[in-house]
Design an enzyme around this catalytic site. Structure first.
Site, PDB file in Angstrom:
ATOM      1  CG  ASN A 163      -1.695   1.246   1.396  1.00  0.00           C
ATOM      2  OD1 ASN A 163      -1.788   2.051   0.453  1.00  0.00           O
ATOM      3  ND2 ASN A 163      -2.301   1.443   2.562  1.00  0.00           N
ATOM      4  CD1 TRP A 164       4.034   1.167  -2.500  1.00  0.00           C
ATOM      5  CD2 TRP A 164       3.966   2.054  -4.562  1.00  0.00           C
ATOM      6  NE1 TRP A 164       4.919   0.465  -3.286  1.00  0.00           N
ATOM      7  CE2 TRP A 164       4.899   0.994  -4.552  1.00  0.00           C
ATOM      8  CE3 TRP A 164       3.758   2.756  -5.746  1.00  0.00           C
ATOM      9  CZ2 TRP A 164       5.618   0.628  -5.686  1.00  0.00           C
ATOM     10  CZ3 TRP A 164       4.468   2.392  -6.878  1.00  0.00           C
ATOM     11  CH2 TRP A 164       5.386   1.346  -6.846  1.00  0.00           C
ATOM     12  CE  LYS A 165      -0.198   3.487   4.571  1.00  0.00           C
ATOM     13  NZ  LYS A 165      -0.165   3.639   6.009  1.00  0.00           N
ATOM     14  CG  HIS A 170      -5.882   1.996   4.847  1.00  0.00           C
ATOM     15  ND1 HIS A 170      -5.500   3.014   5.681  1.00  0.00           N
ATOM     16  CD2 HIS A 170      -4.847   1.115   4.822  1.00  0.00           C
ATOM     17  CE1 HIS A 170      -4.284   2.755   6.136  1.00  0.00           C
ATOM     18  NE2 HIS A 170      -3.862   1.608   5.626  1.00  0.00           N
ATOM     19  CD  GLU A 198      -3.049   5.769   6.350  1.00  0.00           C
ATOM     20  OE1 GLU A 198      -2.983   5.796   5.110  1.00  0.00           O
ATOM     21  OE2 GLU A 198      -2.135   5.290   7.058  1.00  0.00           O
ATOM     22  CD  GLU A 243      -3.557  -2.451   7.285  1.00  0.00           C
ATOM     23  OE1 GLU A 243      -2.414  -2.672   6.875  1.00  0.00           O
ATOM     24  OE2 GLU A 243      -4.213  -1.445   6.974  1.00  0.00           O
ATOM     25  N   GLY A 259       2.073   2.605  10.628  1.00  0.00           N
ATOM     26  CA  GLY A 259       3.005   3.715  10.458  1.00  0.00           C
ATOM     27  C   GLY A 259       3.702   4.153  11.741  1.00  0.00           C
ATOM     28  CB  SER A 275       4.902  -1.375  12.156  1.00  0.00           C
ATOM     29  OG  SER A 275       4.442  -0.058  12.404  1.00  0.00           O
ATOM     30  N   GLY A 304       2.814  -0.963   4.304  1.00  0.00           N
ATOM     31  CA  GLY A 304       2.844   0.446   3.932  1.00  0.00           C
ATOM     32  C   GLY A 304       4.277   0.924   3.715  1.00  0.00           C
ATOM     33  N   GLY A 305       4.835   1.586   4.715  1.00  0.00           N
ATOM     34  CA  GLY A 305       6.155   2.219   4.607  1.00  0.00           C
ATOM     35  C   GLY A 305       7.235   1.325   4.009  1.00  0.00           C
TER      36      GLY A 305
END
Ligand code: PGA
Length: 261
Positions: free
Chosen positions: A9-11, A99, A101, A171, A177, A217, A238-239
């Site tokens: 998930n590159w956001k 998600h 966010e 999640e 994150g 994470s 993600g990150g």
């Protein structure tokens, strides 16, 4: 046997050029390590602008592309939204739905998530449905209740035979994150509860065909402990998915861990 799945998930990260540069490096590494026969399904969810370029680069390759969101209508006066028809047209196979966010920053609720899941399935997209508790809810001992409630509501428009086309990503919001991943045992327990909920709603044994991922994470140094768990089928990353070497290592560690099971 459920095929393990590692999804990026590159956001809101990467221009088209940056996405193509990632794709070139990632394919080089993947194809030096088995390519087509690599036993972990890989999905990359870039920003919408990079979807067509990535679909073209990954065409005929062992990497699928997904959207990060969709609206449930096919077309119309919905400024700023993207439809399932458009995602399919661009070459997406998957789409992330609900998600945390989106729930927190863009006021998405379970009713909206349920409609998005329905619409994705109607248009041949596989939804990756995100659920998870906040820190406050965890501290109140409500983790199971919150995740169960989300699963029941978010899948309320789904039929039992569609479960194999769905992916759930557990999640915990406090792990996203933050660099603080869940304890694998805790994540495993919640995922078992999610599977039990699916069996209750859709019929005994249904969850055997449901892939459930952990997210929050995840990195190459901690993925193994999650993947050693039978009930965890993969990760939404993600990150750590922004770097091709690191993301490939996560897929490789997943492969090794599942081979041990
Ligand atoms: P993270 O994000 O890996 O950066 O914690 C996961 C996610 O939001 O899906």
């Amino acid at each position: 046997m459920r095929t393990p799945l590692i999804a990026a998930n590159w956001k809101m990260n990467k221009t088209i050029g940056e996405a193509l540069s990632f794709a070139g490096t990632f394919l080089d590494i993947l194809y030096s390590q088995g390519g087509e026969s690599f036993p972990v399904e890989i999905v990359i969810c870039p920003p919408f602008t990079a979807v067509p370029a990535l679909c073209a680069t990954f065409a005929g390759k062992n990497v699928a592309v997904g959207g990060q969101n969709l609206y449930w209508e096919e077309k119309g006066a919905f400024t700023g939204e993207i439809s399932p028809v458009m995602l399919r047209d661009a070459g997406c196979k998957y789409v992330i739905v609900g998600h945390s966010e989106r729930r927190r920053l863009f006021a998405e609720n379970d009713e909206m998530v349920a409609k998005k899941v329905r619409s994705a399935l109607d248009h041949g997209l596989r939804p990756i449905v995100c659920v998870g508790e906040t820190l406050e809810e965890r501290d109140e001992g409500r983790t199971f209740e919150v995740c169960e409630g989300q699963v029941r509501k978010d899948l309320s428009l789904v039929k039992a035979q569609e479960i194999p086309s769905i992916v759930i990503a557990y999640e915990p919001v406090w792990a996203i994150g933050t660099g603080k991943e869940a304890r694998p045992d805790d994540a495993g327990e919640v995922i078992v509860h999610i599977r039990e909920t699916v069996n209750q709603v859709f019929g005994p044994g249904t969850s055997q065909n449901l892939r459930v991922l952990y997210g929050g994470s995840v990195k190459s140094s901690n993925i193994r402990q999650f993947m050693l768990k039978e009930e965890i089928d993969g990760a939404l990353v993600g990150g750590a998915s922004l770097d091709p070497e690191e993301f490939f290592k996560i897929a490789l560690e997943s492969k090794k861990a599942k081979a041990k099971n």
